[in-house]
Motif scaffolding. Sequence first.
Motif, PDB file in Angstrom:
ATOM      1  N   GLY A  90     -38.511  -7.632  40.729  1.00  0.00           N
ATOM      2  CA  GLY A  90     -38.361  -8.891  41.450  1.00  0.00           C
ATOM      3  C   GLY A  90     -37.296  -9.740  40.794  1.00  0.00           C
ATOM      4  O   GLY A  90     -37.206  -9.799  39.567  1.00  0.00           O
ATOM      5  N   GLU A  93     -35.965 -15.600  40.796  1.00  0.00           N
ATOM      6  CA  GLU A  93     -36.350 -16.603  41.791  1.00  0.00           C
ATOM      7  C   GLU A  93     -37.535 -16.140  42.629  1.00  0.00           C
ATOM      8  O   GLU A  93     -38.274 -16.961  43.183  1.00  0.00           O
ATOM      9  CB  GLU A  93     -35.159 -16.922  42.706  1.00  0.00           C
ATOM     10  CG  GLU A  93     -35.418 -18.079  43.658  1.00  0.00           C
ATOM     11  CD  GLU A  93     -34.224 -18.424  44.538  1.00  0.00           C
ATOM     12  OE1 GLU A  93     -34.390 -19.201  45.489  1.00  0.00           O
ATOM     13  OE2 GLU A  93     -33.113 -17.901  44.271  1.00  0.00           O
ATOM     14  N   GLU A  94     -37.742 -14.837  42.746  1.00  0.00           N
ATOM     15  CA  GLU A  94     -38.799 -14.293  43.588  1.00  0.00           C
ATOM     16  C   GLU A  94     -40.166 -14.229  42.892  1.00  0.00           C
ATOM     17  O   GLU A  94     -41.196 -14.085  43.550  1.00  0.00           O
ATOM     18  CB  GLU A  94     -38.408 -12.889  44.045  1.00  0.00           C
ATOM     19  CG  GLU A  94     -37.184 -12.848  44.940  1.00  0.00           C
ATOM     20  CD  GLU A  94     -36.639 -11.443  45.150  1.00  0.00           C
ATOM     21  OE1 GLU A  94     -35.849 -11.243  46.092  1.00  0.00           O
ATOM     22  OE2 GLU A  94     -37.003 -10.529  44.361  1.00  0.00           O
ATOM     23  N   THR A  96     -43.677 -14.819  41.181  1.00  0.00           N
ATOM     24  CA  THR A  96     -44.762 -15.801  41.209  1.00  0.00           C
ATOM     25  C   THR A  96     -45.373 -15.906  39.817  1.00  0.00           C
ATOM     26  O   THR A  96     -45.218 -15.021  38.973  1.00  0.00           O
ATOM     27  CB  THR A  96     -45.858 -15.390  42.197  1.00  0.00           C
ATOM     28  OG1 THR A  96     -46.540 -14.220  41.697  1.00  0.00           O
ATOM     29  CG2 THR A  96     -45.283 -15.099  43.583  1.00  0.00           C
ATOM     30  N   THR A 144     -33.153  -7.487  38.620  1.00  0.00           N
ATOM     31  CA  THR A 144     -34.365  -7.059  39.340  1.00  0.00           C
ATOM     32  C   THR A 144     -35.598  -6.868  38.463  1.00  0.00           C
ATOM     33  O   THR A 144     -36.697  -6.717  38.999  1.00  0.00           O
ATOM     34  CB  THR A 144     -34.176  -5.755  40.181  1.00  0.00           C
ATOM     35  OG1 THR A 144     -34.150  -4.613  39.306  1.00  0.00           O
ATOM     36  CG2 THR A 144     -32.919  -5.819  41.029  1.00  0.00           C
ATOM     37  N   ARG A 192     -44.086  -5.094  42.950  1.00  0.00           N
ATOM     38  CA  ARG A 192     -42.868  -5.672  43.516  1.00  0.00           C
ATOM     39  C   ARG A 192     -43.139  -7.037  44.127  1.00  0.00           C
ATOM     40  O   ARG A 192     -44.164  -7.244  44.768  1.00  0.00           O
ATOM     41  CB  ARG A 192     -42.263  -4.730  44.562  1.00  0.00           C
ATOM     42  CG  ARG A 192     -41.830  -3.396  43.948  1.00  0.00           C
ATOM     43  CD  ARG A 192     -41.294  -2.396  44.947  1.00  0.00           C
ATOM     44  NE  ARG A 192     -41.035  -1.124  44.281  1.00  0.00           N
ATOM     45  CZ  ARG A 192     -39.895  -0.790  43.698  1.00  0.00           C
ATOM     46  NH1 ARG A 192     -38.881  -1.638  43.733  1.00  0.00           N
ATOM     47  NH2 ARG A 192     -39.747   0.374  43.096  1.00  0.00           N
ATOM     48  N   SER A 193     -42.202  -7.930  43.912  1.00  0.00           N
ATOM     49  CA  SER A 193     -42.298  -9.268  44.490  1.00  0.00           C
ATOM     50  C   SER A 193     -41.826  -9.253  45.945  1.00  0.00           C
ATOM     51  O   SER A 193     -41.083  -8.358  46.363  1.00  0.00           O
ATOM     52  CB  SER A 193     -41.411 -10.245  43.706  1.00  0.00           C
ATOM     53  OG  SER A 193     -41.857 -10.397  42.388  1.00  0.00           O
ATOM     54  N   ALA A 194     -42.254 -10.246  46.693  1.00  0.00           N
ATOM     55  CA  ALA A 194     -41.730 -10.436  48.049  1.00  0.00           C
ATOM     56  C   ALA A 194     -40.241 -10.750  47.928  1.00  0.00           C
ATOM     57  O   ALA A 194     -39.832 -11.577  47.106  1.00  0.00           O
ATOM     58  CB  ALA A 194     -42.462 -11.575  48.737  1.00  0.00           C
ATOM     59  N   GLU A 195     -39.429 -10.093  48.731  1.00  0.00           N
ATOM     60  CA  GLU A 195     -37.977 -10.173  48.579  1.00  0.00           C
ATOM     61  C   GLU A 195     -37.354 -11.304  49.390  1.00  0.00           C
ATOM     62  O   GLU A 195     -37.744 -11.554  50.525  1.00  0.00           O
ATOM     63  CB  GLU A 195     -37.343  -8.841  48.980  1.00  0.00           C
ATOM     64  CG  GLU A 195     -37.786  -7.682  48.096  1.00  0.00           C
ATOM     65  CD  GLU A 195     -37.162  -6.358  48.520  1.00  0.00           C
ATOM     66  OE1 GLU A 195     -36.447  -6.340  49.565  1.00  0.00           O
ATOM     67  OE2 GLU A 195     -37.379  -5.345  47.817  1.00  0.00           O
ATOM     68  N   LEU A 196     -36.380 -11.942  48.762  1.00  0.00           N
ATOM     69  CA  LEU A 196     -35.555 -12.937  49.448  1.00  0.00           C
ATOM     70  C   LEU A 196     -34.275 -12.248  49.928  1.00  0.00           C
ATOM     71  O   LEU A 196     -33.609 -11.544  49.162  1.00  0.00           O
ATOM     72  CB  LEU A 196     -35.199 -14.085  48.497  1.00  0.00           C
ATOM     73  CG  LEU A 196     -36.354 -14.939  47.984  1.00  0.00           C
ATOM     74  CD1 LEU A 196     -35.857 -15.915  46.922  1.00  0.00           C
ATOM     75  CD2 LEU A 196     -37.014 -15.692  49.137  1.00  0.00           C
ATOM     76  N   TYR A 199     -30.756 -11.954  48.053  1.00  0.00           N
ATOM     77  CA  TYR A 199     -30.483 -11.048  46.938  1.00  0.00           C
ATOM     78  C   TYR A 199     -30.315  -9.592  47.363  1.00  0.00           C
ATOM     79  O   TYR A 199     -30.308  -8.692  46.525  1.00  0.00           O
ATOM     80  CB  TYR A 199     -31.610 -11.145  45.905  1.00  0.00           C
ATOM     81  CG  TYR A 199     -31.626 -12.462  45.171  1.00  0.00           C
ATOM     82  CD1 TYR A 199     -30.768 -12.708  44.104  1.00  0.00           C
ATOM     83  CD2 TYR A 199     -32.508 -13.481  45.552  1.00  0.00           C
ATOM     84  CE1 TYR A 199     -30.788 -13.920  43.433  1.00  0.00           C
ATOM     85  CE2 TYR A 199     -32.535 -14.695  44.897  1.00  0.00           C
ATOM     86  CZ  TYR A 199     -31.667 -14.916  43.836  1.00  0.00           C
ATOM     87  OH  TYR A 199     -31.679 -16.116  43.170  1.00  0.00           O
ATOM     88  N   ARG A 203     -29.715  -6.315  44.893  1.00  0.00           N
ATOM     89  CA  ARG A 203     -30.666  -5.199  44.866  1.00  0.00           C
ATOM     90  C   ARG A 203     -29.956  -3.878  45.142  1.00  0.00           C
ATOM     91  O   ARG A 203     -30.219  -2.867  44.480  1.00  0.00           O
ATOM     92  CB  ARG A 203     -31.771  -5.420  45.918  1.00  0.00           C
ATOM     93  CG  ARG A 203     -33.122  -5.760  45.335  1.00  0.00           C
ATOM     94  CD  ARG A 203     -34.181  -5.880  46.429  1.00  0.00           C
ATOM     95  NE  ARG A 203     -33.871  -6.962  47.349  1.00  0.00           N
ATOM     96  CZ  ARG A 203     -34.198  -8.227  47.119  1.00  0.00           C
ATOM     97  NH1 ARG A 203     -34.835  -8.565  46.023  1.00  0.00           N
ATOM     98  NH2 ARG A 203     -33.890  -9.180  47.979  1.00  0.00           N
TER      99      ARG A 203
END
Length: 272
Positions: A90, A93-94, A96, A144, A192-196, A199, A203
């Motif tokens: 992640g 910024e992604e 949590t 990442t 894995r984080s939720a993707e923005l 980016y 990635r």
Amino acid sequence: MSKTWFITGASKGFGREWAEAALGRGDSVAGTARNPDDVRDLEEQYPETFLGLRLDVTDHDADTAAVRRAAEHFGSLDVVVNNAGFGHFGMVEELTEDEVRAQLETNFFGALWATQAALPIMREQGSGHIVQVSSIGGISAFPTVGAYHASKWALEGLSQSLSQEVADFGIHVTLVEPGGFSTDWSGPSSKRSAELDAYDDVREAASKRPSAADPGKPEATRSAILAVVDADEPPLRVFFGKAPLGIAERDYESRLATWREWQPVAEQAHGS
């Protein structure tokens, strides 16, 4: 002379390879797993020398109990391998708060708790070897995987301090720093984080890192880890794989060049 090992995350990956390497040469191993069924075959194959233990390394009290049980069961504790961990993907910024805390709880605090539990036993013995499974990502960094890097850089600093604190007790500390290997670190074991969308290009570029094209073979690390734990003077740090040395050389050459360039400012900040 045979050794007694305590290995976290012994059900797969490096932990499994190293448990089998140690058992295969006649050593004793206490191997932990979240699900003991994942190491049941080792108990059946090595009923006298393998002890399977259920353990979630994020549980401080459970770590302490598992280490003590291993030492009591086998009568000594020569090598502790803090291998349990996972990768989190992640962008910074992604991430949590829960994701970062989970990464640190497993990769950093899990190793710390097991290490603390082992130290009194090793001090009393006057010998022992703490092996921390770090990564090339413990001394360098890539896009990442910022949370993963945070966990491994923390482990590196802690372990270097530890090595100086326990040397007079006959206890060695080694940070094993693998490059890319054919394990499921980036597959089923990863989070894995939720993707923005912003980016996506970063990635895409990160997915083409050269190390992904020629991963190391986990089984080849068996002889390597035995060489490390059998050394009279084991290293504080050792790379596993071909790629890490080149990465480290480029990274540290760049750091030194920048530090030297900005040394006048550093001295200015010191004052006269």
